[in-house]
Motif scaffolding. Structure first.
Motif, PDB file in Angstrom:
ATOM      1  N   ARG A  12       4.492   5.649   6.248  1.00 36.30           N
ATOM      2  CA  ARG A  12       5.654   4.838   6.625  1.00 36.30           C
ATOM      3  C   ARG A  12       6.957   5.618   6.490  1.00 36.30           C
ATOM      4  O   ARG A  12       7.906   5.390   7.238  1.00 36.30           O
ATOM      5  N   SER A  13       7.034   6.520   5.527  1.00 39.16           N
ATOM      6  CA  SER A  13       8.254   7.294   5.314  1.00 39.16           C
ATOM      7  C   SER A  13       8.482   8.233   6.492  1.00 39.16           C
ATOM      8  O   SER A  13       7.663   9.109   6.782  1.00 39.16           O
ATOM      9  N   GLU A  14       9.600   8.036   7.194  1.00 37.92           N
ATOM     10  CA  GLU A  14       9.918   8.881   8.345  1.00 37.92           C
ATOM     11  C   GLU A  14      10.084  10.334   7.920  1.00 37.92           C
ATOM     12  O   GLU A  14       9.721  11.260   8.656  1.00 37.92           O
ATOM     13  N   LYS A  15      10.622  10.537   6.719  1.00 40.16           N
ATOM     14  CA  LYS A  15      10.849  11.898   6.233  1.00 40.16           C
ATOM     15  C   LYS A  15       9.525  12.628   6.021  1.00 40.16           C
ATOM     16  O   LYS A  15       9.353  13.769   6.463  1.00 40.16           O
ATOM     17  N   ILE A  16       8.591  11.954   5.340  1.00 40.95           N
ATOM     18  CA  ILE A  16       7.290  12.575   5.076  1.00 40.95           C
ATOM     19  C   ILE A  16       6.516  12.772   6.377  1.00 40.95           C
ATOM     20  O   ILE A  16       5.941  13.837   6.621  1.00 40.95           O
ATOM     21  N   LYS A  35       2.346   3.514  12.131  1.00 40.38           N
ATOM     22  CA  LYS A  35       3.277   3.029  11.111  1.00 40.38           C
ATOM     23  C   LYS A  35       2.857   1.731  10.441  1.00 40.38           C
ATOM     24  O   LYS A  35       3.280   1.448   9.322  1.00 40.38           O
ATOM     25  N   GLU A  56       0.152   7.957   2.693  1.00 40.16           N
ATOM     26  CA  GLU A  56       1.205   8.002   1.677  1.00 40.16           C
ATOM     27  C   GLU A  56       0.872   6.969   0.606  1.00 40.16           C
ATOM     28  O   GLU A  56       0.553   5.821   0.927  1.00 40.16           O
ATOM     29  N   ASN A  58       1.476   4.198  -1.525  1.00 45.00           N
ATOM     30  CA  ASN A  58       2.460   3.130  -1.699  1.00 45.00           C
ATOM     31  C   ASN A  58       1.738   1.891  -2.206  1.00 45.00           C
ATOM     32  O   ASN A  58       0.536   1.913  -2.444  1.00 45.00           O
ATOM     33  N   GLU A  86       9.949   9.807  -9.463  1.00 43.25           N
ATOM     34  CA  GLU A  86       9.968   8.635  -8.611  1.00 43.25           C
ATOM     35  C   GLU A  86       8.889   7.660  -9.062  1.00 43.25           C
ATOM     36  O   GLU A  86       7.834   8.054  -9.556  1.00 43.25           O
TER      37      GLU A  86
END
Length: 311
Positions: A12-16, A35, A56, A58, A86
């Motif tokens: 889901r993380s756009e960065k990852i 996504k 990811e 989560n 984190e």
């Protein structure tokens, strides 16, 4: 052109996700970024021939992966875990990333399970995302050596033998398909199949044995009914039947017995309908086909070193 490895990225993380896609783009991989969980499950149902999954860690991951486990859908997997600092993870200097990974792994174990999906998954700290390609290679290598998707522990004790054997069968099909693709790309020599003797037919309880034999007979009946239909799906049915028999260590004589029982049933039905039983002779080909596939599975289960007389 060499076959590409198909990678499904459910992050889901756009960065990852962006980082993973950037690092993996090129001729070696075919990438699909998904996504939502609903979209992911729908996509996987239609595209089970993915070669590796990237997740990811989560709050929803365990729930999602439990659905895959329930459906006996197992694939190589790389799972990005939260960075130190984190989600309550302790802060550590960047130079201590390997120690941090060890701390993360230990904390995971303390949370009741050493893995999210299956024992061959690769957990990678987000801070080491640049190692995604190596992580995929390691995940695939470990997956090909995976002997059972459900380890022998309290978790597997709650799963009946037939369910375990079905999962094992589907796992072996995926391993074989992936090994064949790697053979084209890398000259990979094959898969050494490891089996769990606790779910061998001879070691099952009376009720479990009966349930499994009923499933095996039902599977063989479908093969017989479809064998001369020119339906390509019959090849998959034979694979599933043979895999079930192999992982339960079923003897060839047991397969012959199942075949003869079915032929007797069909002969009685044909007699009631006033039809000749000679047509049943053609189904000797079905038996030969199934036995040939099973013998090949047993042959390939022997490690190369043993087959060559090495210790």
């Amino acid at each position: 052109m060499l076959p590409q490895l198909s990678i499904g990225i459910f992050v889901r993380s756009e960065k990852i996700a962006g980082s993973a896609i950037e690092l993996l783009k090129g001729e070696r991989y075919a990438l699909t970024h998904i996504k939502s969980a609903v979209e992911f499950l729908g996509f996987l149902k239609q595209n089970y021939h993915l070669d590796c999954l990237v997740f990811e860690d989560n709050g929803d991951l365990r729930s999602l992966l439990s659905k895959l486990q329930e459906r006996s859908l197992f694939l190589p997997a790389v799972i990005f875990s939260p960075q130190p600092g984190e989600d309550g993870w302790p802060e550590v200097p960047p130079s201590d990333c390997f120690e941090a990974a060890a701390i993360t792994a230990e904390k995971r174990r303390e949370q009741s399970c050493a893995f999210f999906y299956h024992p061959a998954e690769v957990q990678l700290a987000i801070g080491r995302s640049s190692e995604i390609a190596a992580g995929i290679d390691r995940a695939i290598a470990q997956f090909l050596k995976l002997s059972t998707p459900v380890p022998v522990n309290d978790q597997s004790a709650r799963v009946d033998a037939t369910t375990q054997l079905t999962a094992q069968s589907l796992l072996s099909r995926q391993q074989r398909r992936l090994a064949e693709k790697l053979r084209e790309r890398l000259g990979y020599l094959g898969v050494y199949y490891k089996r769990n003797s606790q779910i061998f037919l001879r070691n099952l309880s009376g009720s479990e044995k009966q349930k499994f034999l009923e499933q095996l007979k039902s599977s063989y009946r479908e093969i017989v009914l479809n064998y001369f239909s020119q339906d390509p799906a019959v090849n998959n049915q034979i694979d599933e039947f043979v895999n079930l028999a192999f992982f339960a260590d079923v003897a060839v004589t047991q397969i012959v017995e199942i075949h003869m029982e079915l032929m007797d049933e069909f002969a009685k039905q044909l007699k009631l309908e006033g039809r000749s039983e000679e047509i049943l002779l053609d189904y000797r080909l079905t038996l030969i086909d199934a036995i040939a596939h099973l013998c090949e599975m047993y042959r390939r289960s022997i490690p190369k070193e043993v087959s060559q007389g090495k210790m």
